[in-house]
Scaffold this motif. Structure first.
Motif, PDB file in Angstrom:
ATOM      1  N   GLY A 288      34.983  91.810  12.491  1.00 13.21           N
ATOM      2  CA  GLY A 288      35.047  92.639  11.437  1.00 13.21           C
ATOM      3  C   GLY A 288      35.787  93.199  10.621  1.00 13.21           C
ATOM      4  O   GLY A 288      35.867  93.779   9.641  1.00 13.21           O
ATOM      5  N   ASP A 289      36.534  92.887  11.447  1.00 15.61           N
ATOM      6  CA  ASP A 289      38.377  93.509  11.733  1.00 15.61           C
ATOM      7  C   ASP A 289      38.846  92.534  10.785  1.00 15.61           C
ATOM      8  O   ASP A 289      39.258  92.164   9.582  1.00 15.61           O
ATOM      9  CB  ASP A 289      39.092  93.620  12.479  1.00 15.61           C
ATOM     10  CG  ASP A 289      38.654  94.819  13.432  1.00 15.61           C
ATOM     11  OD1 ASP A 289      38.040  95.730  12.652  1.00 15.61           O
ATOM     12  OD2 ASP A 289      39.250  94.913  14.626  1.00 15.61           O
TER      13      ASP A 289
ATOM     14  N   PHE B 165      30.564  92.366  22.196  1.00 14.36           N
ATOM     15  CA  PHE B 165      30.584  93.628  21.175  1.00 14.36           C
ATOM     16  C   PHE B 165      32.847  93.364  21.044  1.00 14.36           C
ATOM     17  O   PHE B 165      32.811  93.777  20.104  1.00 14.36           O
ATOM     18  CB  PHE B 165      30.286  95.073  22.104  1.00 14.36           C
ATOM     19  CG  PHE B 165      28.766  95.453  21.938  1.00 14.36           C
ATOM     20  CD1 PHE B 165      28.461  95.304  20.615  1.00 14.36           C
ATOM     21  CD2 PHE B 165      28.251  96.076  22.875  1.00 14.36           C
ATOM     22  CE1 PHE B 165      26.617  95.914  20.835  1.00 14.36           C
ATOM     23  CE2 PHE B 165      27.357  96.099  22.688  1.00 14.36           C
ATOM     24  CZ  PHE B 165      26.409  96.137  21.565  1.00 14.36           C
ATOM     25  N   ALA B 166      33.321  93.228  21.471  1.00 12.70           N
ATOM     26  CA  ALA B 166      34.978  93.172  21.288  1.00 12.70           C
ATOM     27  C   ALA B 166      34.548  91.917  20.511  1.00 12.70           C
ATOM     28  O   ALA B 166      35.363  92.034  19.727  1.00 12.70           O
ATOM     29  CB  ALA B 166      35.365  92.684  22.462  1.00 12.70           C
TER      30      ALA B 166
ATOM     31  N   GLU C  62      36.849  92.296   7.131  1.00 13.20           N
ATOM     32  CA  GLU C  62      37.585  93.744   6.290  1.00 13.20           C
ATOM     33  C   GLU C  62      39.457  93.619   5.965  1.00 13.20           C
ATOM     34  O   GLU C  62      39.794  93.695   4.812  1.00 13.20           O
ATOM     35  CB  GLU C  62      37.722  94.340   7.436  1.00 13.20           C
ATOM     36  CG  GLU C  62      38.476  95.907   6.190  1.00 13.20           C
ATOM     37  CD  GLU C  62      38.344  97.371   7.297  1.00 13.20           C
ATOM     38  OE1 GLU C  62      39.427  98.305   7.294  1.00 13.20           O
ATOM     39  OE2 GLU C  62      37.924  96.890   8.391  1.00 13.20           O
TER      40      GLU C  62
ATOM     41  N   ALA D 259      32.326  90.825  18.257  1.00  9.02           N
ATOM     42  CA  ALA D 259      31.930  91.686  16.579  1.00  9.02           C
ATOM     43  C   ALA D 259      33.186  91.870  16.760  1.00  9.02           C
ATOM     44  O   ALA D 259      33.100  92.318  14.796  1.00  9.02           O
ATOM     45  CB  ALA D 259      30.634  92.193  17.422  1.00  9.02           C
ATOM     46  N   ASP D 260      33.184  92.627  17.349  1.00 11.80           N
ATOM     47  CA  ASP D 260      34.067  94.551  16.430  1.00 11.80           C
ATOM     48  C   ASP D 260      35.484  93.294  15.691  1.00 11.80           C
ATOM     49  O   ASP D 260      36.241  93.631  14.737  1.00 11.80           O
ATOM     50  CB  ASP D 260      35.140  94.905  17.313  1.00 11.80           C
ATOM     51  CG  ASP D 260      35.683  96.074  17.281  1.00 11.80           C
ATOM     52  OD1 ASP D 260      35.754  96.100  15.844  1.00 11.80           O
ATOM     53  OD2 ASP D 260      37.407  96.573  17.276  1.00 11.80           O
ATOM     54  N   HIS D 261      35.911  92.589  16.294  1.00 11.11           N
ATOM     55  CA  HIS D 261      36.631  91.535  16.329  1.00 11.11           C
ATOM     56  C   HIS D 261      36.271  90.728  14.666  1.00 11.11           C
ATOM     57  O   HIS D 261      37.363  90.777  14.211  1.00 11.11           O
ATOM     58  CB  HIS D 261      37.518  90.208  16.552  1.00 11.11           C
ATOM     59  CG  HIS D 261      38.357  89.286  16.301  1.00 11.11           C
ATOM     60  ND1 HIS D 261      39.787  89.717  16.362  1.00 11.11           N
ATOM     61  CD2 HIS D 261      38.357  87.884  16.276  1.00 11.11           C
ATOM     62  CE1 HIS D 261      39.971  88.317  16.001  1.00 11.11           C
ATOM     63  NE2 HIS D 261      39.563  87.613  16.226  1.00 11.11           N
TER      64      HIS D 261
END
Length: 164
Positions: free
Chosen positions: A34-35, A27-28, A38, A30-32
């Motif tokens: 996404g960032d 999850f970390a 973005e 995947a969040d990275h």
């Protein structure tokens, strides 16, 4: 190797902790990702927005230059017209009545004329009337040219596409 040894609580705790670490790590990550994506999209948008802003900024100076040229032409023409008033309107020409002055001033201010003010008004010399009329027409032409310039600027801005 003893199969029951694998069922000991310490091993299950270790396996659970490893699984939790893997899930949290995923999850970390995947969040990275996404960032990062973005940030790339924001950078692309900023680049497009800057290009549109630069194009819009480039539109104004030529329009402003044409507008200033129009204004200068209007000033020159009306300076000449006002200079020619004595040629066309003599001081000996009939003076305008006080009623004319009240009517003209009210019309220039966008008001209904007040007949009671006629008694206090003075007559107006014909050259003064001609100068005032020429100055009023100059203001009208100036405003018309400004409006034309603004319309030209708006049309030029509408041609540009905004970034998605």
């Amino acid at each position: 190797m003893n199969f029951l040894a694998w069922l000991s609580p310490g091993r299950w705790l270790l396996i659970g902790a490893l699984l939790a670490a893997l899930v949290l790590g995923y999850f970390a990550w995947a969040d990275h990702i996404g960032d990062v994506r973005e940030g790339q999209v924001r950078a692309q948008y900023a680049k497009q927005a800057k290009a549109v802003d630069d194009a819009r900024a480039a539109i104004a100076p030529p329009i402003a230059a044409r507008q200033e040229a129009r204004q200068e032409k209007i000033r020159t023409v009306f300076k000449t017209i006002i200079k020619e008033v004595p040629t066309y309107v003599s001081i000996n020409d009939c003076a305008m009545s006080p009623g004319f002055r009240v009517f003209h001033d009210a019309a220039a201010n966008g008001e209904v004329p007040d007949a009671a003010r006629i008694a206090d008004a003075a007559a107006v010399a014909a050259p003064d009337v001609a100068n005032t009329v020429a100055a009023n027409y100059q203001a009208c032409h100036t405003n018309s040219a400004r409006l034309t310039g603004l319309q030209e600027w708006v049309r030029a801005q509408q041609v540009l596409k905004a970034p998605p």
